[in-house]
Design a protein around this motif. Structure first.
Motif, short mmCIF file in Angstrom:
data_model
loop_
_atom_site.label_atom_id
_atom_site.label_comp_id
_atom_site.label_asym_id
_atom_site.label_seq_id
_atom_site.Cartn_x
_atom_site.Cartn_y
_atom_site.Cartn_z
N TYR A 59 -25.25 3.25 22.70
CA TYR A 59 -24.45 3.60 21.53
C TYR A 59 -23.35 2.56 21.37
CZ TYR A 59 -21.46 6.19 18.36
OH TYR A 59 -20.70 6.58 17.29
N GLN A 60 -23.23 1.99 20.16
CA GLN A 60 -22.29 0.92 19.90
C GLN A 60 -20.93 1.50 19.52
OE1 GLN A 60 -22.84 -1.85 21.28
NE2 GLN A 60 -22.75 -3.22 19.52
N ILE A 61 -20.15 1.88 20.52
CA ILE A 61 -18.84 2.47 20.26
C ILE A 61 -17.86 1.42 19.74
CG2 ILE A 61 -18.06 2.14 22.64
CD1 ILE A 61 -17.24 5.11 20.31
N LEU A 62 -18.00 0.16 20.20
CA LEU A 62 -17.11 -0.90 19.72
C LEU A 62 -17.33 -1.15 18.24
CD1 LEU A 62 -15.05 -3.14 20.12
CD2 LEU A 62 -16.90 -4.64 20.91
N TRP A 63 -18.59 -1.27 17.83
CA TRP A 63 -18.89 -1.48 16.41
C TRP A 63 -18.42 -0.29 15.57
CZ3 TRP A 63 -21.67 1.12 12.72
CH2 TRP A 63 -21.95 0.42 11.54
N SER A 64 -18.60 0.93 16.08
CA SER A 64 -18.18 2.12 15.35
C SER A 64 -16.67 2.16 15.18
CB SER A 64 -18.67 3.36 16.11
OG SER A 64 -18.23 4.54 15.46
#
Length: 261
Positions: A59-64
């Motif tokens: 899951y791309q938490i940085l992008w989110s």
């Protein structure tokens, strides 16, 4: 290549190698090197290019988080506002403010400041610093004037005779006597993180010089520095650049200093 037009020591210009050494030493500084390596890791995590080959995607938490913070920092183009400091009854000052405000709004809208500021915003959120340069771009046109050898219409010039003679002399020395100013632009240029270097200092007030790197084509170099100097500059070949850019561009560093160094 480094520009050294305005930097002199003991009445003589310092060689370009001096400024290249300054840039290289600043890049090798432990703090700057550590920050650059950290930025590379952040960029790699943000892009997550290995997601197409990994069997299990993360899951791309940085992008989110970035997508959430972007509109919080800047969601719409800035609107220039020019006001007088003292709200007295000054009709000339009020008209001047209206003129400046309209000029600023025109430049911001016509030269697409918003897309450049979006890039600066994204760098700020990812790396903690975003850089842009404001530069002046005149637009000239070539006119024919049979009455004046240097292309100037002195009848339309206002001022003293000495000012007219000075203007004529400056036009002759410029080498383009038939070029006249037709329009003026104030543009904003986004600067890549790797293309900006500054002197290592504890606070920004202590920074005495900054350097910007730009990739110029051979035609740009000839227009900027002349054919002789342009021919002496080798073409750069950067492995992380597209093939077309590697073959047709030169790396040029521009150094600006607060004082003579």
């Amino acid at each position: 290549m480094a520009e050294a037009d305005d930097y002199k020591a003991d009445g003589q210009e310092k060689p370009a190698a001096y400024y290249l050494d300054l840039i290289e030493s600043a890049q090798r500084a432990p703090e700057m090197h550590e920050w650059n390596e950290r930025c590379k890791k952040i960029r790699k995590k943000y892009r997550y290019e290995s997601s197409q080959t990994n069997k299990t995607r993360r899951y791309q938490i940085l992008w989110s988080n970035m997508e959430v913070m972007k509109p919080a920092v800047m969601a719409k183009p800035p609107v220039p506002v020019v006001q007088r400091r003292y709200r007295d009854s000054d009709a000339v000052g009020r008209e001047a403010c209206d003129l400046l405000e309209r000029a600023c709004r025109f430049q911001v809208e016509s030269n697409d400041f918003y897309s450049r500021l979006e890039q600066v915003r994204d760098d700020f959120l990812l790396y903690g610093r975003g850089v842009a340069r404001v530069y002046y771009e005149p637009v000239t046109v070539t006119v024919e004037d049979e009455d004046d050898v240097d292309g100037l219409d002195t009848a339309s010039m206002e001022g003293l005779d000495s000012e007219v003679n000075e203007e004529r002399q400056e036009a002759q020395e410029a080498g383009n006597p038939n070029e006249v100013l037709d329009f003026e632009h104030v543009k904003l240029r986004y600067v890549q993180r790797e293309d900006f270097v500054h002197q290592a200092a504890r606070t920004w007030d202590g920074v005495q010089w900054v350097a910007f790197r730009a990739y110029l084509s051979k035609d740009d170099l000839i227009e900027r520095s002349g054919k002789e100097l342009a021919d002496s500059i080798p073409l750069d070949a950067q492995p992380d650049m597209p093939q077309s850019d590697r073959m047709n561009n030169n790396s040029v560093s521009s150094v600006m200093s607060k004082a003579t160094i």
